[in-house]
Design a protein around this motif. Structure first.
Motif, PDB file in Angstrom:
ATOM      1  N   ASN A   7       0.753  -1.201  -0.195  1.00  0.00           N
ATOM      2  CA  ASN A   7      -0.001   0.104   0.087  1.00  0.00           C
ATOM      3  C   ASN A   7       0.914   1.151   0.056  1.00  0.00           C
ATOM      4  O   ASN A   7       0.475   2.355  -0.678  1.00  0.00           O
ATOM      5  CB  ASN A   7      -0.884   0.013   1.290  1.00  0.00           C
ATOM      6  CG  ASN A   7      -2.125  -1.085   1.200  1.00  0.00           C
ATOM      7  OD1 ASN A   7      -2.335  -1.429  -0.105  1.00  0.00           O
ATOM      8  ND2 ASN A   7      -2.598  -1.378   2.222  1.00  0.00           N
ATOM      9  N   SER A  10       2.231   1.865  -3.321  1.00  0.00           N
ATOM     10  CA  SER A  10       1.343   2.333  -4.317  1.00  0.00           C
ATOM     11  C   SER A  10       1.288   3.732  -4.078  1.00  0.00           C
ATOM     12  O   SER A  10       0.951   4.356  -5.214  1.00  0.00           O
ATOM     13  CB  SER A  10      -0.150   1.624  -3.774  1.00  0.00           C
ATOM     14  OG  SER A  10      -1.056   2.202  -4.829  1.00  0.00           O
ATOM     15  N   VAL A  17      -2.549  -0.682  -6.135  1.00  0.00           N
ATOM     16  CA  VAL A  17      -2.255  -1.892  -5.818  1.00  0.00           C
ATOM     17  C   VAL A  17      -2.436  -3.109  -6.807  1.00  0.00           C
ATOM     18  O   VAL A  17      -1.629  -3.854  -6.929  1.00  0.00           O
ATOM     19  CB  VAL A  17      -2.882  -2.311  -4.280  1.00  0.00           C
ATOM     20  CG1 VAL A  17      -2.681  -3.702  -4.001  1.00  0.00           C
ATOM     21  CG2 VAL A  17      -2.398  -1.292  -3.460  1.00  0.00           C
TER      22      VAL A  17
END
Length: 245
Positions: A7, A10, A17
């Motif tokens: 995460n 990302s 993701v």
């Protein structure tokens, strides 16, 4: 060195993701280092993601990006990618990540559950819904040819595991050539500049090590092939002389 959960990666890269996982499944992005139950991504993953994003924005396909990244990994140039002609084969006309079913795997490779799981671990197959994505069609074609001629797929995969372990030792030997000297001389007071220099030297080793391993293996393989053919010819001649053939 900065590390990221998926995460976090990302967030800093701007890549979703889902797309990060897609790139991993396509073989464009190396898998994270798993510690415990958490996958950790490095700065190298972030750099690779940014490169993939730029190439996609310029209109490159996954197949082309994969070839370019593989070429760069092995110290090759773009012209090496463009010069090579695609080899014919059953899977060459399919998309880059060709798919195959469990039924097809069992039929073409006599693969049991262990072989399928080991193929996933080695990176030959990636789960893709109810199917498997074939990361390297040429390898699958070669495996099928061996199985058709009586070679057990388990034997092939077990030897692959052994080679992977041997090459891990080879990689360690090349990198330790630098780290053993550089770190021993500078610990415990490594400066940021020294760390950067160390990283640069290690990256310098990559194409050289690849060339040494590739040329040495090619020579050794040629020797073994010649020896095997000579042995087969000798056995044939002995059999013919005895009236056995």
């Amino acid at each position: 060195m900065t590390e990221y959960r998926i995460n976090e990666l990302s967030d800093v890269s701007g890549v979703s993701v889902r797309n990060i996982r897609v790139y991993q499944d396509r073989g464009l992005l190396p898998p994270p280092e798993v510690r415990g139950r958490t996958g950790w991504y490095s700065e190298e993953h972030l750099v690779r993601l940014n490169l993939i994003t730029r190439l996609l924005e310029r209109g490159y396909t996954f197949a082309t990006i994969s070839e370019l990244l593989t070429a760069a990994h092995h110290g090759m140039k773009v012209e090496h990618v463009l010069r090579d002609k695609p080899k014919p084969g059953r899977l060459r006309n399919l998309k880059r990540a060709a798919t195959i079913t469990v039924t097809e795997l069992r039929k073409s490779l006599n693969a049991d559950d262990r072989a399928i799981k080991l193929s996933q671990k080695l990176g030959l197959l990636t789960k893709d819904g109810a199917h498997f994505a074939v990361r390297n069609p040429e390898l699958l074609e070669g495996a099928e040819a061996l199985v058709k001629n009586g070679i057990e797929v388990d034997d092939l995969l077990d030897r692959w595991v052994n080679v992977e372990q041997d090459l891990a030792d080879v990689a360690h030997n090349f990198i330790s050539m630098i780290t053993d000297k550089y770190l021993d001389e500078n610990l415990p007071n490594l400066s940021e500049g020294q760390v950067a220099k160390l990283a640069e030297l290690i990256q310098t080793v990559r194409p050289m090590a690849h060339e040494i391993v590739e040329s040495t293996f090619a020579k050794a393989l040629d020797t073994e092939i010649s020896r095997a053919i000579a042995q087969a010819n000798k056995l044939y001649d002995e059999g013919a002389g005895d009236g056995g053939v």
